[in-house]
Design a protein around this motif. Structure first.
Motif, PDB file in Angstrom:
ATOM      1  N   THR A 128       0.842  -1.196   0.000  1.00 44.53           N
ATOM      2  CA  THR A 128       0.000   0.000   0.000  1.00 44.53           C
ATOM      3  C   THR A 128       0.872   1.239   0.000  1.00 44.53           C
ATOM      4  OG1 THR A 128      -0.101   0.036   2.409  1.00 44.53           O
ATOM      5  CG2 THR A 128      -1.857  -1.149   1.253  1.00 44.53           C
ATOM      6  N   SER A 129       0.299   2.309  -0.488  1.00 41.09           N
ATOM      7  CA  SER A 129       0.996   3.583  -0.445  1.00 41.09           C
ATOM      8  C   SER A 129       1.000   4.099   0.974  1.00 41.09           C
ATOM      9  CB  SER A 129       0.280   4.594  -1.349  1.00 41.09           C
ATOM     10  OG  SER A 129       0.676   5.901  -1.018  1.00 41.09           O
ATOM     11  N   PRO A 130       2.121   4.665   1.482  1.00 39.40           N
ATOM     12  CA  PRO A 130       2.119   5.220   2.830  1.00 39.40           C
ATOM     13  C   PRO A 130       1.129   6.350   2.975  1.00 39.40           C
ATOM     14  CG  PRO A 130       4.101   5.878   1.635  1.00 39.40           C
ATOM     15  CD  PRO A 130       3.429   4.828   0.813  1.00 39.40           C
ATOM     16  N   PHE A 131       0.783   6.995   1.860  1.00 37.81           N
ATOM     17  CA  PHE A 131      -0.156   8.106   1.943  1.00 37.81           C
ATOM     18  C   PHE A 131      -1.597   7.617   2.096  1.00 37.81           C
ATOM     19  CE2 PHE A 131       2.769  11.467   1.474  1.00 37.81           C
ATOM     20  CZ  PHE A 131       3.811  10.935   0.757  1.00 37.81           C
ATOM     21  N   ASP A 132      -1.812   6.317   1.958  1.00 40.12           N
ATOM     22  CA  ASP A 132      -3.142   5.784   2.210  1.00 40.12           C
ATOM     23  C   ASP A 132      -3.547   6.021   3.654  1.00 40.12           C
ATOM     24  OD1 ASP A 132      -5.485   4.376   1.444  1.00 40.12           O
ATOM     25  OD2 ASP A 132      -4.730   2.607   2.478  1.00 40.12           O
ATOM     26  N   ARG A 133      -2.583   6.175   4.534  1.00 42.74           N
ATOM     27  CA  ARG A 133      -2.883   6.404   5.952  1.00 42.74           C
ATOM     28  C   ARG A 133      -3.115   7.887   6.257  1.00 42.74           C
ATOM     29  NH1 ARG A 133       2.078   3.647   8.708  1.00 42.74           N
ATOM     30  NH2 ARG A 133       3.042   4.255   6.739  1.00 42.74           N
ATOM     31  N   ILE A 134      -2.825   8.737   5.320  1.00 42.33           N
ATOM     32  CA  ILE A 134      -3.092  10.161   5.526  1.00 42.33           C
ATOM     33  C   ILE A 134      -4.072  10.613   4.452  1.00 42.33           C
ATOM     34  CG2 ILE A 134      -2.133  12.481   5.636  1.00 42.33           C
ATOM     35  CD1 ILE A 134       0.377  11.437   6.712  1.00 42.33           C
ATOM     36  N   ARG A 135      -5.336  10.537   4.800  1.00 39.16           N
ATOM     37  CA  ARG A 135      -6.417  10.976   3.938  1.00 39.16           C
ATOM     38  C   ARG A 135      -7.409  11.734   4.805  1.00 39.16           C
ATOM     39  NH1 ARG A 135      -7.837   6.744  -0.583  1.00 39.16           N
ATOM     40  NH2 ARG A 135      -9.910   7.582  -0.230  1.00 39.16           N
TER      41      ARG A 135
ATOM     42  N   VAL B  25      -9.804  10.814  -4.636  1.00 38.52           N
ATOM     43  CA  VAL B  25      -9.182  10.397  -5.893  1.00 38.52           C
ATOM     44  C   VAL B  25      -7.946   9.564  -5.591  1.00 38.52           C
ATOM     45  CG1 VAL B  25      -8.124  11.198  -8.052  1.00 38.52           C
ATOM     46  CG2 VAL B  25     -10.005  12.505  -7.031  1.00 38.52           C
ATOM     47  N   ALA B  26      -7.723   8.517  -6.376  1.00 33.70           N
ATOM     48  CA  ALA B  26      -6.518   7.694  -6.232  1.00 33.70           C
ATOM     49  C   ALA B  26      -6.085   7.206  -7.609  1.00 33.70           C
ATOM     50  CB  ALA B  26      -6.768   6.512  -5.310  1.00 33.70           C
TER      51      ALA B  26
ATOM     52  N   LEU C 247      -4.856  15.108 -13.543  1.00 36.31           N
ATOM     53  CA  LEU C 247      -5.029  14.382 -12.287  1.00 36.31           C
ATOM     54  C   LEU C 247      -4.963  15.294 -11.070  1.00 36.31           C
ATOM     55  CD1 LEU C 247      -5.208  11.915 -10.439  1.00 36.31           C
ATOM     56  CD2 LEU C 247      -2.788  11.450 -10.915  1.00 36.31           C
ATOM     57  N   GLY C 248      -3.916  16.118 -10.964  1.00 34.40           N
ATOM     58  CA  GLY C 248      -3.749  16.976  -9.793  1.00 34.40           C
ATOM     59  C   GLY C 248      -4.884  17.961  -9.642  1.00 34.40           C
ATOM     60  N   SER C 249      -5.265  18.591 -10.730  1.00 36.61           N
ATOM     61  CA  SER C 249      -6.346  19.574 -10.673  1.00 36.61           C
ATOM     62  C   SER C 249      -7.682  18.914 -10.360  1.00 36.61           C
ATOM     63  CB  SER C 249      -6.422  20.331 -12.006  1.00 36.61           C
ATOM     64  OG  SER C 249      -5.224  21.035 -12.249  1.00 36.61           O
ATOM     65  N   VAL C 250      -7.911  17.732 -10.915  1.00 36.21           N
ATOM     66  CA  VAL C 250      -9.149  17.000 -10.613  1.00 36.21           C
ATOM     67  C   VAL C 250      -9.197  16.621  -9.144  1.00 36.21           C
ATOM     68  CG1 VAL C 250     -10.316  14.784 -10.969  1.00 36.21           C
ATOM     69  CG2 VAL C 250      -9.597  16.142 -12.940  1.00 36.21           C
TER      70      VAL C 250
ATOM     71  N   PRO D 153       5.042  13.684  -3.427  1.00 35.49           N
ATOM     72  CA  PRO D 153       4.103  12.575  -3.665  1.00 35.49           C
ATOM     73  C   PRO D 153       3.403  12.686  -5.015  1.00 35.49           C
ATOM     74  CG  PRO D 153       3.767  13.563  -1.497  1.00 35.49           C
ATOM     75  CD  PRO D 153       4.699  14.463  -2.242  1.00 35.49           C
ATOM     76  N   GLU D 154       2.838  11.554  -5.456  1.00 34.35           N
ATOM     77  CA  GLU D 154       2.004  11.576  -6.647  1.00 34.35           C
ATOM     78  C   GLU D 154       0.810  12.494  -6.421  1.00 34.35           C
ATOM     79  OE1 GLU D 154       2.773  10.466  -9.428  1.00 34.35           O
ATOM     80  OE2 GLU D 154       4.254   8.882  -9.124  1.00 34.35           O
ATOM     81  N   ALA D 155       0.261  13.026  -7.504  1.00 28.69           N
ATOM     82  CA  ALA D 155      -0.728  14.100  -7.420  1.00 28.69           C
ATOM     83  C   ALA D 155      -1.936  13.752  -6.558  1.00 28.69           C
ATOM     84  CB  ALA D 155      -1.177  14.483  -8.829  1.00 28.69           C
ATOM     85  N   ALA D 156      -2.511  12.575  -6.730  1.00 28.56           N
ATOM     86  CA  ALA D 156      -3.705  12.214  -5.957  1.00 28.56           C
ATOM     87  C   ALA D 156      -3.370  12.060  -4.483  1.00 28.56           C
ATOM     88  CB  ALA D 156      -4.315  10.929  -6.505  1.00 28.56           C
ATOM     89  N   ASP D 157      -2.228  11.436  -4.184  1.00 26.12           N
ATOM     90  CA  ASP D 157      -1.790  11.286  -2.797  1.00 26.12           C
ATOM     91  C   ASP D 157      -1.546  12.644  -2.158  1.00 26.12           C
ATOM     92  OD1 ASP D 157      -1.805   8.487  -2.967  1.00 26.12           O
ATOM     93  OD2 ASP D 157       0.253   8.436  -3.707  1.00 26.12           O
ATOM     94  N   LEU D 158      -0.951  13.539  -2.931  1.00 26.52           N
ATOM     95  CA  LEU D 158      -0.623  14.867  -2.417  1.00 26.52           C
ATOM     96  C   LEU D 158      -1.881  15.639  -2.037  1.00 26.52           C
ATOM     97  CD1 LEU D 158       1.267  17.209  -1.813  1.00 26.52           C
ATOM     98  CD2 LEU D 158       1.300  17.739  -4.268  1.00 26.52           C
ATOM     99  N   GLN D 159      -2.887  15.641  -2.888  1.00 17.73           N
ATOM    100  CA  GLN D 159      -4.102  16.395  -2.589  1.00 17.73           C
ATOM    101  C   GLN D 159      -4.850  15.799  -1.404  1.00 17.73           C
ATOM    102  OE1 GLN D 159      -4.926  19.286  -3.835  1.00 17.73           O
ATOM    103  NE2 GLN D 159      -3.177  19.321  -5.237  1.00 17.73           N
ATOM    104  N   ALA D 160      -4.861  14.466  -1.288  1.00 14.71           N
ATOM    105  CA  ALA D 160      -5.488  13.839  -0.122  1.00 14.71           C
ATOM    106  C   ALA D 160      -4.744  14.217   1.154  1.00 14.71           C
ATOM    107  CB  ALA D 160      -5.516  12.321  -0.292  1.00 14.71           C
ATOM    108  N   LEU D 161      -3.427  14.270   1.060  1.00 15.51           N
ATOM    109  CA  LEU D 161      -2.609  14.667   2.204  1.00 15.51           C
ATOM    110  C   LEU D 161      -2.897  16.106   2.614  1.00 15.51           C
ATOM    111  CD1 LEU D 161      -0.277  14.338   4.199  1.00 15.51           C
ATOM    112  CD2 LEU D 161       1.303  14.688   2.304  1.00 15.51           C
TER     113      LEU D 161
END
Length: 525
Positions: free
Chosen positions: A2-9, A42-43, A107-110, A173-181
């Motif tokens: 899993t992505s470590p950013f899955d824990r920060i949403r 988004v992921a 992706l990032g803007s969405v 981080p990847e765009a979707a992970d970054l925005q969730a973070l």
């Protein structure tokens, strides 16, 4: 996996209608697919999908992400965004399929739109450049917290959301992970964000959806040319941060010609910064006074504003990093008196940066640093030389499968700066470690072999340097520390905070700090 950013949403989200998303970004909903659905996050990795997510299926080097769309829907994805090729794999899954010409570019803007543009609720500082990004962002975070704000940090070593800390896998981080973070940071009542912005992140649209309040530039030296191809492309990618789409204001260090060019070509208002005597800039560093492991310095604006503070890290380049951090905060709108008082109360810029000039012992002095390119290695050795009464030794290698052109230059830099050189392995990846070492040794000695090298300075300035080839890396660290005298300094360079070494596709646990402490314990025993 899993992505470590899955824990920060974000814990709470607002449902967004797929039809509204399509209109907002000019996307097509594939005919024959459902059109009525809502998404909450988004992921782009099917393995971290949660119910309600939009799965963005990107084309990859080995496989198309849409090949995993069925798994994403099975995990709860309520819609898919992909390209025309990905549509072949995503049809018939019972969820809306949105189609974009280039899904990575949106992706990032969405993701930002779905999550309510979380970056807009933060005071954001983005730092780019070859060397110094990590140290500068740590100093930024240190100062912003000293000013009383709850801080967020994103970078090579770790990610922080207030008091929450998690190890990083990518500098940015990847765009979707970054925005969730960022959305999670907003829930944590984070007010400020200090973030490293790598050239890869800019080229791959990872920071789309963020317009930084202040962007900062450290320097540009040879690195990542395997990815960018040449210096011009590398510079052009970095320069994207200094455009209205990426930042509102900038601070550019103009100590090198690339910085001068960055300031001249920036498409946003920029303030210039220099640490060089006699050079003209908006902000100037003067009266640098080394003290202990760090330095005190004065920062002055051309309008007369001034403050004096210090950094706990050694070397002129760390003065430049510290000055950039302070200047970015001042250019972000903070009053110089408030900043000066906060720095005085915090004992200057005294943030500890893992694996960045990290001192593990003093007799001999053992320092671990991330210096992994020619200039960073030169600067690290130059910073340690004035405070080394004995011999200065360096342990380093070069990364496999990455920018081979810099290897001999690194070897030459080590011989110029150290008295004892241990050439070893960094991360070989899929390249023959012995071949990588040989290319480093080619720059370290005339015949490309270990032995004694006399530097080319000539006359009384010539030095005799010992050059060793020792592998594996743990053995090189141990050999250098066991051979050192109590007045010597051993610099273990190249990996810094990293704890995993990749060899032929296999990850091995290796932490330079752990190996150094074990060698120091063996000395005591």
């Amino acid at each position: 996996m899993t992505s470590p950013f899955d824990r920060i949403r974000p814990a709470a989200t607002t449902a967004r209608q797929v039809a509204d998303l399509a209109v907002a970004f000019g996307l097509t909903i594939a005919p024959g697919q459902p059109a009525d659905a809502a998404v909450t996050c988004v992921a782009s990795d099917n393995r971290v999908i949660r119910p309600g997510d939009l799965f963005v299926a990107l084309p990859g080097a080995r496989a198309h992400g849409a090949q995993f769309a069925a798994d994403a829907v099975g995990r709860g994805a309520t819609a898919v965004l992909t390209d025309a090729r990905g549509l072949e794999f995503a049809e018939g899954l019972g969820v809306p399929v949105l189609v974009a010409d280039d899904p990575r570019a949106v992706l990032g803007s969405v993701a930002a739109w779905v999550l309510g543009n979380p970056a807009d609720d933060l005071m954001t500082f983005g730092v780019t450049g070859t060397n110094g990004k990590t140290t500068t962002t740590y100093q930024l975070d240190h100062l912003l917290r000293a000013l009383g704000w709850t801080g967020g940090l994103i970078g090579t070593v770790e990610t922080r959301s207030g008091d929450r800390v998690i190890a990083s896998t990518l500098t940015t981080p990847e765009a979707a992970d970054l925005q969730a973070l960022l959305a999670a940071m907003r829930e944590d009542h984070v007010r400020t964000l200090a973030m490293e912005v790598s050239s890869h992140a800019l080229a791959q649209h990872r920071v789309d959806g963020i317009v930084f309040g202040v962007a900062g530039f450290t320097n540009l030296t040879q690195d990542h040319l395997d990815f960018h191809g040449d210096f011009e492309s590398y510079f052009a990618t970095k320069a994207e941060l200094f455009t209205p789409a990426r930042a509102r204001r900038g601070v550019v260090t103009i100590d090198d010609t690339w910085g001068e060019r960055m300031a001249a070509e920036a498409r946003i208002p920029v303030a210039t910064l220099t640490t060089l005597p006699g050079k003209q800039a908006d902000w100037t560093v003067t009266d640098v006074a080394p003290s202990g492991t760090g330095s005190a310095f004065t920062l002055t604006h051309r309008d007369g504003r001034t403050l004096r503070t210090s950094t706990s890290l050694p070397g002129a380049y760390n003065v430049a990093n510290a000055a950039l951090a302070v200047t970015m905060v001042l250019e972000g709108g903070c009053d110089v008196r408030d900043v000066s008082e906060a720095l005085a109360a915090a004992d200057g810029l005294s943030a500890t940066v893992p694996g960045r000039m990290e001192v593990l012992a003093t007799a001999p002095r053992v320092v671990v640093d991330f210096a992994h390119n020619t200039e960073a290695l030169e600067l690290a050795l130059a910073a340690l030389r004035p405070t080394t009464s004995g011999r200065l030794a360096v342990v380093f290698g070069a990364t496999g499968d990455r920018d081979p052109g810099k290897r001999p230059f690194m070897g030459a830099a080590a011989v110029r700066g150290a008295d004892v050189v241990y050439v070893t392995d960094d991360d070989p990846h899929d390249e023959d470690p012995a071949k990588v070492r040989a290319e480093v040794l080619a720059g370290a000695s005339p015949d490309g072999a270990p032995g004694t090298v006399v530097t080319e300075a000539g006359g009384a300035d010539s030095r005799t340097v010992e050059v060793h080839e020792v592998a594996p890396r743990a053995d090189a660290v141990r050999a250098a520390i066991l051979a050192a005298g109590v007045d010597d300094t051993v610099l273990v360079a190249g990996r810094g905070h990293e704890t995993i070494q990749e060899i032929a596709g296999v990850d091995h646990v290796l932490d330079d700090r752990v190996e150094a402490r074990a060698a120091l314990a063996a000395r005591t025993a």
